[in-house]
Write a protein that holds these residues in place. Structure first.
Motif, PDB file in Angstrom:
ATOM      1  N   ALA A  73       0.836  -1.294  -0.204  1.00  0.00           N
ATOM      2  CA  ALA A  73       0.295   0.049  -0.326  1.00  0.00           C
ATOM      3  C   ALA A  73       0.932   1.453   0.110  1.00  0.00           C
ATOM      4  CB  ALA A  73      -0.753   0.107   1.445  1.00  0.00           C
ATOM      5  N   THR A  74       2.013   0.733   0.100  1.00  0.00           N
ATOM      6  CA  THR A  74       2.364   2.029   0.586  1.00  0.00           C
ATOM      7  C   THR A  74       3.588   2.904  -0.737  1.00  0.00           C
ATOM      8  OG1 THR A  74       3.759   1.812   3.022  1.00  0.00           O
ATOM      9  CG2 THR A  74       4.951   2.854   1.867  1.00  0.00           C
ATOM     10  N   ASN A  75       3.913   1.534  -0.808  1.00  0.00           N
ATOM     11  CA  ASN A  75       4.664   1.613  -2.924  1.00  0.00           C
ATOM     12  C   ASN A  75       3.171   2.286  -3.534  1.00  0.00           C
ATOM     13  OD1 ASN A  75       6.886   1.296  -1.844  1.00  0.00           O
ATOM     14  ND2 ASN A  75       6.958  -0.962  -1.619  1.00  0.00           N
ATOM     15  N   SER A  76       1.903   1.769  -3.490  1.00  0.00           N
ATOM     16  CA  SER A  76       1.383   2.151  -4.473  1.00  0.00           C
ATOM     17  C   SER A  76       0.512   3.441  -4.074  1.00  0.00           C
ATOM     18  CB  SER A  76       0.285   1.330  -4.952  1.00  0.00           C
ATOM     19  OG  SER A  76      -0.912   1.260  -3.710  1.00  0.00           O
ATOM     20  N   GLY A  77       0.489   3.769  -3.061  1.00  0.00           N
ATOM     21  CA  GLY A  77      -0.006   5.239  -2.476  1.00  0.00           C
ATOM     22  C   GLY A  77      -1.774   4.449  -2.561  1.00  0.00           C
ATOM     23  N   ALA A  78      -1.975   3.166  -2.767  1.00  0.00           N
ATOM     24  CA  ALA A  78      -3.441   3.693  -2.691  1.00  0.00           C
ATOM     25  C   ALA A  78      -3.699   2.655  -0.938  1.00  0.00           C
ATOM     26  CB  ALA A  78      -3.409   1.890  -2.972  1.00  0.00           C
ATOM     27  N   SER A  79      -4.655   3.522  -0.668  1.00  0.00           N
ATOM     28  CA  SER A  79      -5.864   3.731   1.014  1.00  0.00           C
ATOM     29  C   SER A  79      -5.810   1.968   1.072  1.00  0.00           C
ATOM     30  CB  SER A  79      -6.865   4.465   1.171  1.00  0.00           C
ATOM     31  OG  SER A  79      -7.462   4.157  -0.253  1.00  0.00           O
ATOM     32  N   VAL A  80      -6.254   2.114   1.953  1.00  0.00           N
ATOM     33  CA  VAL A  80      -6.104   0.289   2.973  1.00  0.00           C
ATOM     34  C   VAL A  80      -7.340   1.101   4.042  1.00  0.00           C
ATOM     35  CG1 VAL A  80      -4.238  -0.718   2.442  1.00  0.00           C
ATOM     36  CG2 VAL A  80      -4.643   0.617   4.679  1.00  0.00           C
ATOM     37  N   ALA A  81      -8.744   0.217   3.493  1.00  0.00           N
ATOM     38  CA  ALA A  81      -9.262  -0.500   5.449  1.00  0.00           C
ATOM     39  C   ALA A  81      -8.687  -0.408   6.185  1.00  0.00           C
ATOM     40  CB  ALA A  81     -10.795  -1.144   4.544  1.00  0.00           C
ATOM     41  N   VAL A  82      -9.235  -0.411   7.059  1.00  0.00           N
ATOM     42  CA  VAL A  82      -8.281  -0.706   8.884  1.00  0.00           C
ATOM     43  C   VAL A  82      -9.872  -1.501  10.180  1.00  0.00           C
ATOM     44  CG1 VAL A  82      -6.812  -0.032  10.519  1.00  0.00           C
ATOM     45  CG2 VAL A  82      -6.501   0.342   8.226  1.00  0.00           C
ATOM     46  N   SER A  83      -9.094  -1.698  10.450  1.00  0.00           N
ATOM     47  CA  SER A  83     -10.787  -1.957  11.382  1.00  0.00           C
ATOM     48  C   SER A  83      -9.554  -2.390  13.105  1.00  0.00           C
ATOM     49  CB  SER A  83     -11.611  -3.110  11.407  1.00  0.00           C
ATOM     50  OG  SER A  83     -12.479  -3.258  12.012  1.00  0.00           O
ATOM     51  N   ILE A  84     -10.267  -2.314  13.483  1.00  0.00           N
ATOM     52  CA  ILE A  84      -9.088  -2.367  15.095  1.00  0.00           C
ATOM     53  C   ILE A  84     -10.367  -2.746  16.273  1.00  0.00           C
ATOM     54  CG2 ILE A  84      -8.063  -1.846  16.837  1.00  0.00           C
ATOM     55  CD1 ILE A  84      -6.735   0.516  15.100  1.00  0.00           C
ATOM     56  N   THR A  85     -10.530  -3.626  16.772  1.00  0.00           N
ATOM     57  CA  THR A  85     -11.587  -4.143  17.023  1.00  0.00           C
ATOM     58  C   THR A  85     -11.140  -4.749  18.815  1.00  0.00           C
ATOM     59  OG1 THR A  85     -13.003  -4.971  15.580  1.00  0.00           O
ATOM     60  CG2 THR A  85     -13.526  -5.622  17.911  1.00  0.00           C
ATOM     61  N   GLY A 136     -11.263  -4.125  23.718  1.00  0.00           N
ATOM     62  CA  GLY A 136     -11.301  -3.769  24.749  1.00  0.00           C
ATOM     63  C   GLY A 136     -12.690  -2.969  25.036  1.00  0.00           C
ATOM     64  N   GLY A 137     -13.574  -3.887  23.741  1.00  0.00           N
ATOM     65  CA  GLY A 137     -14.788  -3.354  24.769  1.00  0.00           C
ATOM     66  C   GLY A 137     -15.551  -2.067  23.229  1.00  0.00           C
ATOM     67  N   GLY A 138     -14.404  -1.746  22.323  1.00  0.00           N
ATOM     68  CA  GLY A 138     -14.869  -0.757  20.764  1.00  0.00           C
ATOM     69  C   GLY A 138     -14.433  -1.402  19.422  1.00  0.00           C
ATOM     70  N   THR A 139     -14.700  -0.687  18.963  1.00  0.00           N
ATOM     71  CA  THR A 139     -14.474  -0.904  17.340  1.00  0.00           C
ATOM     72  C   THR A 139     -13.952   0.868  16.557  1.00  0.00           C
ATOM     73  OG1 THR A 139     -16.131  -3.407  17.078  1.00  0.00           O
ATOM     74  CG2 THR A 139     -14.633  -2.039  14.891  1.00  0.00           C
ATOM     75  N   TRP A 140     -13.083   0.317  16.247  1.00  0.00           N
ATOM     76  CA  TRP A 140     -12.777   1.523  15.578  1.00  0.00           C
ATOM     77  C   TRP A 140     -12.036   1.706  14.087  1.00  0.00           C
ATOM     78  CZ3 TRP A 140     -10.930   0.094  19.938  1.00  0.00           C
ATOM     79  CH2 TRP A 140     -10.480   1.530  21.013  1.00  0.00           C
ATOM     80  N   THR A 141     -12.811   2.251  12.554  1.00  0.00           N
ATOM     81  CA  THR A 141     -13.043   1.093  11.283  1.00  0.00           C
ATOM     82  C   THR A 141     -12.401   2.563  10.848  1.00  0.00           C
ATOM     83  OG1 THR A 141     -15.606   2.298  11.157  1.00  0.00           O
ATOM     84  CG2 THR A 141     -14.811  -0.091  11.564  1.00  0.00           C
ATOM     85  N   GLY A 142     -11.744   2.003   9.559  1.00  0.00           N
ATOM     86  CA  GLY A 142     -11.329   3.448   8.862  1.00  0.00           C
ATOM     87  C   GLY A 142     -11.521   3.334   7.088  1.00  0.00           C
ATOM     88  N   SER A 143     -12.724   3.307   6.416  1.00  0.00           N
ATOM     89  CA  SER A 143     -12.497   2.931   5.269  1.00  0.00           C
ATOM     90  C   SER A 143     -11.219   3.798   4.085  1.00  0.00           C
ATOM     91  CB  SER A 143     -13.829   2.915   4.512  1.00  0.00           C
ATOM     92  OG  SER A 143     -14.373   4.886   4.555  1.00  0.00           O
ATOM     93  N   ALA A 144     -10.951   4.815   4.352  1.00  0.00           N
ATOM     94  CA  ALA A 144     -10.053   5.128   3.705  1.00  0.00           C
ATOM     95  C   ALA A 144      -8.537   5.386   4.331  1.00  0.00           C
ATOM     96  CB  ALA A 144     -10.209   5.876   2.281  1.00  0.00           C
ATOM     97  N   THR A 197      -2.696   7.336   8.131  1.00  0.00           N
ATOM     98  CA  THR A 197      -2.862   8.579   8.249  1.00  0.00           C
ATOM     99  C   THR A 197      -4.323   8.334   6.938  1.00  0.00           C
ATOM    100  OG1 THR A 197      -1.218  10.404   8.499  1.00  0.00           O
ATOM    101  CG2 THR A 197      -3.358  11.026   7.751  1.00  0.00           C
ATOM    102  N   GLY A 198      -5.786   8.819   7.631  1.00  0.00           N
ATOM    103  CA  GLY A 198      -7.182   9.154   7.201  1.00  0.00           C
ATOM    104  C   GLY A 198      -7.682   9.284   8.147  1.00  0.00           C
ATOM    105  N   THR A 199      -8.909   9.198   7.936  1.00  0.00           N
ATOM    106  CA  THR A 199     -10.202   9.050   8.651  1.00  0.00           C
ATOM    107  C   THR A 199     -10.924   8.314   9.862  1.00  0.00           C
ATOM    108  OG1 THR A 199     -11.287  10.875   8.351  1.00  0.00           O
ATOM    109  CG2 THR A 199     -12.859  10.338   9.176  1.00  0.00           C
ATOM    110  N   ILE A 200     -10.885   7.559  10.844  1.00  0.00           N
ATOM    111  CA  ILE A 200     -10.698   7.010  11.720  1.00  0.00           C
ATOM    112  C   ILE A 200     -12.065   6.799  12.480  1.00  0.00           C
ATOM    113  CG2 ILE A 200      -9.179   6.577  12.938  1.00  0.00           C
ATOM    114  CD1 ILE A 200      -9.127   3.453  12.797  1.00  0.00           C
ATOM    115  N   THR A 201     -13.015   6.089  12.811  1.00  0.00           N
ATOM    116  CA  THR A 201     -14.513   6.426  14.067  1.00  0.00           C
ATOM    117  C   THR A 201     -13.890   5.120  14.767  1.00  0.00           C
ATOM    118  OG1 THR A 201     -15.742   5.387  12.951  1.00  0.00           O
ATOM    119  CG2 THR A 201     -15.511   7.632  12.154  1.00  0.00           C
ATOM    120  N   PHE A 202     -14.512   5.766  16.026  1.00  0.00           N
ATOM    121  CA  PHE A 202     -15.279   4.713  16.937  1.00  0.00           C
ATOM    122  C   PHE A 202     -16.781   4.657  17.052  1.00  0.00           C
ATOM    123  CE2 PHE A 202     -15.939   4.213  21.466  1.00  0.00           C
ATOM    124  CZ  PHE A 202     -15.518   2.873  22.039  1.00  0.00           C
ATOM    125  N   ALA A 203     -17.228   3.626  17.866  1.00  0.00           N
ATOM    126  CA  ALA A 203     -18.340   2.590  17.442  1.00  0.00           C
ATOM    127  C   ALA A 203     -17.914   1.358  19.105  1.00  0.00           C
ATOM    128  CB  ALA A 203     -18.802   2.225  15.896  1.00  0.00           C
TER     129      ALA A 203
END
Length: 126
Positions: A75-87, A89-97, A120-126
């Motif tokens: 992803a670093t070499n291509s410059g493409a975004s990746v979807a990230v999900s971290i679950t 401790g009782g919560g989930t953070w998601t970032g689609s780009a 870097t991007g936008t990640i939200t807590f749910a």
């Protein structure tokens, strides 16, 4: 008195559609906003949030060319975004780009290789 041990929270980090939970050792999620101050005619100032940026840093065991290191390095070499999900401790953070800013590998004298990454991007807590 018997000793009591409390296990830490189990976190699952997903990059794209693949989970990398066993090898992630530490992580940090930071959300920073840009606040603009506008002077008014009165004694008060007006404040407006103009930008919201999230950053994720992860440390994980080096997994050769088939796991998290390869996915993030590609992803670093291509410059493409990746979807990230971290679950965990009782919560989930998601970032689609999320965009990978860096992937680093460190080695020590015992033969253990660790990696770290910054996204870097936008990640939200749910």
């Amino acid at each position: 008195m018997p000793a009591t041990s409390i296990a830490g929270a189990d976190f699952t980090v997903s990059v794209g559609a693949t989970d990398y939970s066993a090898q992630v050792s530490t992580g940090t999620i930071t959300t920073t906003s840009t606040i603009t101050r506008t002077r008014t005619l009165g004694p008060d100032n007006a404040f407006t949030q103009t930008d919201l940026i999230s950053a994720v840093t992860l440390s994980f065991l080096y997994d050769e060319e088939t796991g998290a290191f390869d996915a993030l390095n590609t992803a670093t070499n291509s410059g493409a975004s990746v979807a990230v999900s971290i679950t965990g401790g009782g919560g989930t953070w998601t970032g689609s780009a999320m965009y990978v800013e860096s992937v680093d590998t460190t080695f020590d004298a015992t033969g253990v290789a660790m990696c770290s990454t910054s996204l870097t991007g936008t990640i939200t807590f749910a």
